[in-house]
Write a protein that holds these residues in place. Structure first.
Motif, PDB file in Angstrom:
ATOM      1  N   ALA A   1      -8.108   4.517  -5.525  1.00  0.00           N
ATOM      2  CA  ALA A   1      -6.689   4.211  -5.338  1.00  0.00           C
ATOM      3  C   ALA A   1      -5.906   5.475  -5.004  1.00  0.00           C
ATOM      4  O   ALA A   1      -5.016   5.449  -4.143  1.00  0.00           O
ATOM      5  CB  ALA A   1      -6.126   3.545  -6.594  1.00  0.00           C
ATOM      6  N   LEU A   2      -6.214   6.588  -5.660  1.00  0.00           N
ATOM      7  CA  LEU A   2      -5.526   7.848  -5.377  1.00  0.00           C
ATOM      8  C   LEU A   2      -5.734   8.280  -3.930  1.00  0.00           C
ATOM      9  O   LEU A   2      -4.824   8.819  -3.305  1.00  0.00           O
ATOM     10  CB  LEU A   2      -6.017   8.957  -6.309  1.00  0.00           C
TER      11      LEU A   2
ATOM     12  N   ALA B   1      -0.953  12.312   0.570  1.00  0.00           N
ATOM     13  CA  ALA B   1      -1.479  13.522  -0.068  1.00  0.00           C
ATOM     14  C   ALA B   1      -0.468  14.164  -1.010  1.00  0.00           C
ATOM     15  O   ALA B   1      -0.825  14.628  -2.094  1.00  0.00           O
ATOM     16  CB  ALA B   1      -1.919  14.532   0.992  1.00  0.00           C
ATOM     17  N   ARG B   2       0.784  14.213  -0.639  1.00  0.00           N
ATOM     18  CA  ARG B   2       1.796  14.855  -1.484  1.00  0.00           C
ATOM     19  C   ARG B   2       1.972  14.075  -2.791  1.00  0.00           C
ATOM     20  O   ARG B   2       2.065  14.664  -3.859  1.00  0.00           O
ATOM     21  CB  ARG B   2       3.117  14.941  -0.730  1.00  0.00           C
ATOM     22  N   GLN B   3       2.012  12.736  -2.702  1.00  0.00           N
ATOM     23  CA  GLN B   3       2.105  11.922  -3.910  1.00  0.00           C
ATOM     24  C   GLN B   3       0.847  12.095  -4.758  1.00  0.00           C
ATOM     25  O   GLN B   3       0.915  12.183  -5.980  1.00  0.00           O
ATOM     26  CB  GLN B   3       2.305  10.456  -3.549  1.00  0.00           C
ATOM     27  N   GLN B   4      -0.290  12.158  -4.101  1.00  0.00           N
ATOM     28  CA  GLN B   4      -1.552  12.359  -4.809  1.00  0.00           C
ATOM     29  C   GLN B   4      -1.528  13.690  -5.560  1.00  0.00           C
ATOM     30  O   GLN B   4      -1.880  13.751  -6.735  1.00  0.00           O
ATOM     31  CB  GLN B   4      -2.698  12.324  -3.803  1.00  0.00           C
ATOM     32  N   ALA B   5      -1.078  14.741  -4.895  1.00  0.00           N
ATOM     33  CA  ALA B   5      -1.020  16.058  -5.534  1.00  0.00           C
ATOM     34  C   ALA B   5      -0.083  16.041  -6.735  1.00  0.00           C
ATOM     35  O   ALA B   5      -0.406  16.586  -7.797  1.00  0.00           O
ATOM     36  CB  ALA B   5      -0.576  17.119  -4.522  1.00  0.00           C
ATOM     37  N   VAL B   6       1.070  15.397  -6.585  1.00  0.00           N
ATOM     38  CA  VAL B   6       2.035  15.330  -7.683  1.00  0.00           C
ATOM     39  C   VAL B   6       1.439  14.588  -8.872  1.00  0.00           C
ATOM     40  O   VAL B   6       1.529  15.047 -10.016  1.00  0.00           O
ATOM     41  CB  VAL B   6       3.361  14.675  -7.220  1.00  0.00           C
TER      42      VAL B   6
ATOM     43  N   GLY C   1      -4.353  -3.300 -16.116  1.00  0.00           N
ATOM     44  CA  GLY C   1      -3.425  -3.821 -17.116  1.00  0.00           C
ATOM     45  C   GLY C   1      -2.136  -3.046 -17.086  1.00  0.00           C
ATOM     46  O   GLY C   1      -1.569  -2.798 -16.054  1.00  0.00           O
ATOM     47  N   GLY C   2      -1.661  -2.609 -18.233  1.00  0.00           N
ATOM     48  CA  GLY C   2      -0.404  -1.878 -18.327  1.00  0.00           C
ATOM     49  C   GLY C   2      -0.609  -0.377 -18.385  1.00  0.00           C
ATOM     50  O   GLY C   2       0.254   0.346 -18.833  1.00  0.00           O
ATOM     51  N   ALA C   3      -1.778   0.131 -17.950  1.00  0.00           N
ATOM     52  CA  ALA C   3      -2.081   1.558 -18.075  1.00  0.00           C
ATOM     53  C   ALA C   3      -1.156   2.422 -17.246  1.00  0.00           C
ATOM     54  O   ALA C   3      -0.885   3.549 -17.596  1.00  0.00           O
ATOM     55  CB  ALA C   3      -3.528   1.823 -17.677  1.00  0.00           C
ATOM     56  N   LEU C   4      -0.694   1.934 -16.090  1.00  0.00           N
ATOM     57  CA  LEU C   4       0.196   2.746 -15.257  1.00  0.00           C
ATOM     58  C   LEU C   4       1.590   2.287 -15.496  1.00  0.00           C
ATOM     59  O   LEU C   4       2.387   1.927 -14.915  1.00  0.00           O
ATOM     60  CB  LEU C   4      -0.223   2.687 -13.781  1.00  0.00           C
TER      61      LEU C   4
ATOM     62  N   ASN D   1       4.232   3.722  -8.160  1.00  0.00           N
ATOM     63  CA  ASN D   1       4.466   2.378  -7.600  1.00  0.00           C
ATOM     64  C   ASN D   1       3.371   2.009  -6.607  1.00  0.00           C
ATOM     65  O   ASN D   1       2.899   0.868  -6.590  1.00  0.00           O
ATOM     66  CB  ASN D   1       5.843   2.295  -6.943  1.00  0.00           C
ATOM     67  N   ALA D   2       2.965   2.969  -5.792  1.00  0.00           N
ATOM     68  CA  ALA D   2       1.892   2.705  -4.826  1.00  0.00           C
ATOM     69  C   ALA D   2       0.585   2.384  -5.552  1.00  0.00           C
ATOM     70  O   ALA D   2      -0.142   1.459  -5.166  1.00  0.00           O
ATOM     71  CB  ALA D   2       1.713   3.900  -3.899  1.00  0.00           C
ATOM     72  N   LEU D   3       0.292   3.149  -6.607  1.00  0.00           N
ATOM     73  CA  LEU D   3      -0.921   2.866  -7.378  1.00  0.00           C
ATOM     74  C   LEU D   3      -0.856   1.485  -8.019  1.00  0.00           C
ATOM     75  O   LEU D   3      -1.863   0.763  -8.052  1.00  0.00           O
ATOM     76  CB  LEU D   3      -1.135   3.931  -8.457  1.00  0.00           C
TER      77      LEU D   3
END
Length: 166
Positions: free
Chosen positions: A107-108, A113-118, A163-166, A152-154
């Protein structure tokens, strides 16, 4: 460089390689890419070592170099071409320790890439908003918005799998 400067560089790098590899792996999710990113970073570091050695927080400087190398590689994109006749033989990957890690890594890779890095820096490396902003060279507000957009994307990608992990 003189012998004293080389010794300082070697001492610094030999003590930081494991942490740099971990950060690079968390960013890219691939051991080979992590090794390449670390190699690129420490090579650039060697060229600049006489100046960088005098910096107050060398670790932050080097982490910034590593994150920027990761982002630069993501920008290179599709035009990177391998000039081999056949795909290289790769050893079988080690089995994942859990299905959730595999699902999360996949998913990542699907988010920018910028969101992934953050997200990696904030949640897997446990960095503060201020630290991430400094590493990425942006404002804290940008880090917060990228975190929100990335989560939100994830959530959209993962749906109910976690579940509710994110």
């Amino acid at each position: 460089m003189n012998d004293e400067t080389d010794a300082g560089y070697l001492e610094y790098v030999s003590g930081r390689i494991p942490a740099l590899r971990r950060l690079a792996y968390l960013l890219g999710g691939d051991e080979h890419q992590a090794d390449d990113l670390v190699q690129e970073t420490i090579t650039k570091l060697y060229a600049k070592w006489p100046r960088i050695a005098k910096v107050e927080n060398v670790d932050a400087y080097v982490h910034t170099m590593l994150v920027r190398a990761f982002l630069d590689e993501k920008r290179r994109g599709w035009w990177r071409v391998s000039l081999r006749g056949a795909p290289p033989e790769r050893p079988a990957p080690a089995p994942p320790s859990s299905d959730e890690k595999t699902v999360l890594r996949a998913a990542l890779k699907r988010i920018p890439a910028r969101q992934q890095a953050v997200l990696v820096l904030r949640f897997l490396c446990d960095r503060s908003v201020a630290d991430v902003a400094q590493l990425l060279g942006c404002s804290e507000g940008t880090v917060k918005s990228q975190t929100s957009h990335g989560l939100n994307a994830l959530r959209r990608i993962l749906g109910d799998r976690v579940g509710g992990a994110l």
